[in-house]
Design a protein around this motif. Structure first.
Motif, mmCIF file in Angstrom:
data_model
loop_
_atom_site.group_PDB
_atom_site.id
_atom_site.type_symbol
_atom_site.label_atom_id
_atom_site.label_comp_id
_atom_site.label_asym_id
_atom_site.label_seq_id
_atom_site.Cartn_x
_atom_site.Cartn_y
_atom_site.Cartn_z
ATOM 1 N N TRP A 37 0.802 -1.221 0.000
ATOM 2 C CA TRP A 37 0.000 0.000 0.000
ATOM 3 C C TRP A 37 0.834 1.269 0.000
ATOM 4 N N VAL A 41 0.306 5.831 -0.989
ATOM 5 C CA VAL A 41 0.223 6.725 0.167
ATOM 6 C C VAL A 41 1.499 7.571 0.190
ATOM 7 N N VAL A 90 -7.973 0.698 3.939
ATOM 8 C CA VAL A 90 -7.025 0.808 2.819
ATOM 9 C C VAL A 90 -6.987 -0.491 2.031
ATOM 10 N N HIS A 91 -6.889 -1.616 2.721
ATOM 11 C CA HIS A 91 -6.847 -2.902 2.022
ATOM 12 C C HIS A 91 -8.135 -3.149 1.226
ATOM 13 N N SER A 93 -10.178 -0.910 0.038
ATOM 14 C CA SER A 93 -10.253 0.022 -1.091
ATOM 15 C C SER A 93 -9.352 -0.416 -2.241
ATOM 16 N N ARG A 94 -8.328 -1.193 -1.936
ATOM 17 C CA ARG A 94 -7.412 -1.698 -2.967
ATOM 18 C C ARG A 94 -7.841 -3.070 -3.485
#
Length: 121
Positions: A37, A41, A90-91, A93-94
């Protein structure tokens, strides 16, 4: 309850000292293989997350150890819960739902530290 807190808090502190230290000290290229990630970022934000993880690790251990403002350990554990909520987001969304197992485990451990801290401290 005291022993349980020290086991959970100590293990969390060791993990976050390692993970936060890596985020603070290493370059994006060195972090990339372990933390995919970091490519999306900004590195200043990665450094802030690492610093917050380091502060959380110290906050889990130092206040109860010294007896000075032990309620800060609960605040540190709550902060680590929030970090994991962000990590899960975050995970997801990815499209990396398969990678949230560690985040869920860390979130549960930090939530356990919150509960143990409110019972014991």
């Amino acid at each position: 309850m005291e022993i349980a807190y020290w086991i959970v808090g100590g293990l969390l502190a060791v993990f976050y000292l390692y993970a936060g230290g890596k985020k603070v000290a290493q370059t994006q290229e060195r972090l990339q293989p372990m933390m995919g990630w970091v490519d999306r970022v900004p590195m200043p934000l990665v450094r802030v997350i690492g610093a917050l993880e380091l502060a959380g690790a110290v906050g889990l251990v130092l206040p109860p150890l010294t007896g000075v403002a032990p309620v800060l350990a609960v605040a540190a554990a709550v902060g680590l819960v929030l970090i994991q909520v962000g990590g899960i987001a975050v995970h997801l969304s990815r499209g990396e739902a398969r990678l949230i197992g560690l985040n869920i485990g860390l979130l549960a451990a930090a939530a356990g530290a919150v509960w143990l801290g409110t019972v014991w401290l």
